[in-house]
Design a protein around this motif. Structure first.
Motif, PDB file in Angstrom:
ATOM      1  N   UNK A 173       0.835  -1.203   0.000  1.00 18.52           N
ATOM      2  CA  UNK A 173       0.000   0.000   0.000  1.00 18.52           C
ATOM      3  C   UNK A 173       0.868   1.251   0.000  1.00 18.52           C
ATOM      4  N   UNK A 174       1.865   1.278   0.898  1.00 19.30           N
ATOM      5  CA  UNK A 174       2.707   2.467   1.023  1.00 19.30           C
ATOM      6  C   UNK A 174       3.897   2.464   0.073  1.00 19.30           C
ATOM      7  N   UNK A 175       4.341   1.261  -0.333  1.00 18.39           N
ATOM      8  CA  UNK A 175       5.585   1.167  -1.100  1.00 18.39           C
ATOM      9  C   UNK A 175       5.417   0.188  -2.274  1.00 18.39           C
ATOM     10  N   UNK A 176       4.472   0.498  -3.167  1.00 22.44           N
ATOM     11  CA  UNK A 176       4.101  -0.481  -4.217  1.00 22.44           C
ATOM     12  C   UNK A 176       5.244  -0.864  -5.161  1.00 22.44           C
ATOM     13  N   UNK A 177       6.245  -0.013  -5.306  1.00 21.64           N
ATOM     14  CA  UNK A 177       7.312  -0.318  -6.257  1.00 21.64           C
ATOM     15  C   UNK A 177       8.452  -1.129  -5.662  1.00 21.64           C
ATOM     16  N   UNK A 178       8.423  -1.305  -4.345  1.00 20.39           N
ATOM     17  CA  UNK A 178       9.518  -2.019  -3.686  1.00 20.39           C
ATOM     18  C   UNK A 178       9.051  -3.184  -2.819  1.00 20.39           C
TER      19      UNK A 178
END
Ligand SMILES: *[C@@H]1O[C@H](CO)[C@@H](O)[C@H](O)[C@H]1NC(C)=O
Ligand SMILES: *[C@@H]1O[C@H](CO)[C@@H](O)[C@H](O)[C@H]1NC(C)=O
Ligand SMILES: *[C@@H]1O[C@H](CO)[C@@H](O)[C@H](O)[C@H]1NC(C)=O
Ligand SMILES: *[C@@H]1O[C@H](CO)[C@@H](O)[C@H](O)[C@H]1NC(C)=O
Length: 248
Positions: free
Chosen positions: A44-49
């Motif tokens: 949710x907060x860090x979709x790319x990692x």
């Protein structure tokens, strides 16, 4: 995208018996998520990692586009934190449905469509190191599940396992993988988990394609150096059994 690559060098001693599944006759080359992405499940907060199917699809794309595949890097490897905390009604592992909506089979198909191979992660004990379901009591079910999904490599960790049964567990999983009839590269953490008790490298080389001897690698030269220093100072135990050196 920062690509940290895993290279496992192996030098076989032809006199000793080794696991015969036709794989890892040359050094295994590829990418493993742990050093860079660890157990980041916060999509949710860090979709790319975060650990999700998107991450491995992206990595497969990068390995092709930036020339890593042409240079010989072949395996895209999932580490810990991919599964759901619950097995399905038939006792099988399942990927976290939110982070892997397509499931592992579909991810394997995607990776294969790029001419690459997919690695997955499991654990010989009751839980994985990060607390997800381990394979103890489920070796055959899990081996078959991985084979059904088209997985090409298994990294098998050594957490949450009674040390007196650890070797037996690694051997049982090796047999379970063989029984599926699909050759799956078997990468063991057995010597690392057993370091204080002097691992039986003869048994290990009969059971695993390669194995990991020492601590995790981190994002620094001193970490890389500490692992190669350890390896250099343990030649006496490693070399006579044929050695394998890797960074994970
Ligand atoms: C299973 O083990 C046998 C005996 O070592 C070997 O010949 C065979 O290729 C293995 N099969 C797989 C799928 O690993
Ligand atoms: C580990 O396994 C051994 C052999 O089966 C058994 O005697 C021992 O009690 C076990 N230890 C733990 C902590 O479960
Ligand atoms: C390994 O397999 C043997 C034979 O099926 C079984 O007796 C033993 O309990 C198994 N050990 C573990 C750790 O799964
Ligand atoms: C190590 O493993 C080999 C192969 O399984 C076995 O023959 C040998 O007895 C073991 N050595 C020890 C010290 O347990």
């Amino acid at each position: 995208i920062a690509v940290l690559l895993l290279v496992v060098f192996s030098l076989s001693c032809p006199a000793a018996e080794a696991l015969d599944n036709g794989l890892a006759l040359t050094p295994t080359m590829g990418w493993l998520h742990w050093e860079r992405f660890m157990c980041n499940i916060n999509c949710d907060k860090d979709p790319d990692n975060c650990i999700s199917e998107k991450l491995y699809m992206q990595m497969a794309d990068v390995m092709v586009k930036e020339g890593w595949k042409d240079a010989g890097y072949e395996y895209v490897c999932i580490d810990d934190c991919w599964p759901s905390h619950d097995r399905d009604a038939k006792g099988r592992l399942q990927a976290d449905p939110r982070r892997f909506p397509g499931g592992i089979k579909k991810l394997a198909d995607y990776v294969h469509s790029k001419g690459l191979k997919l690695g997955i992660y499991g654990d010989v004990g009751k839980n994985t190191c990060a607390g997800y379901p381990g394979s103890l009591g489920y070796y055959e079910v899990d081996a078959q599940t991985f084979a059904d999904w088209g997985v090409d490599l298994l990294k098998f960790d050594g957490c949450y396992m009674n040390w007196t049964l650890l070797g037996e567990g690694y051997v049982n999983m090796s047999k379970a993988l063989n029984k599926t009839g699909k050759s799956i590269l078997y990468s063991c953490e057995w010597p690392l988990a057993f370091l204080c008790l002097q691992p039986n490298y003869t048994a290990i080389r009969e059971t695993c394609n390669h194995w990991r001897n020492y601590a995790d690698v981190y994002d620094s030269w001193s970490s890389v150096k500490s692992i190669s220093d350890w390896t250099a100072s343990h030649q006496d135990i490693i070399v006579p059994r044929g050695w394998t050196w890797g960074l994970e």
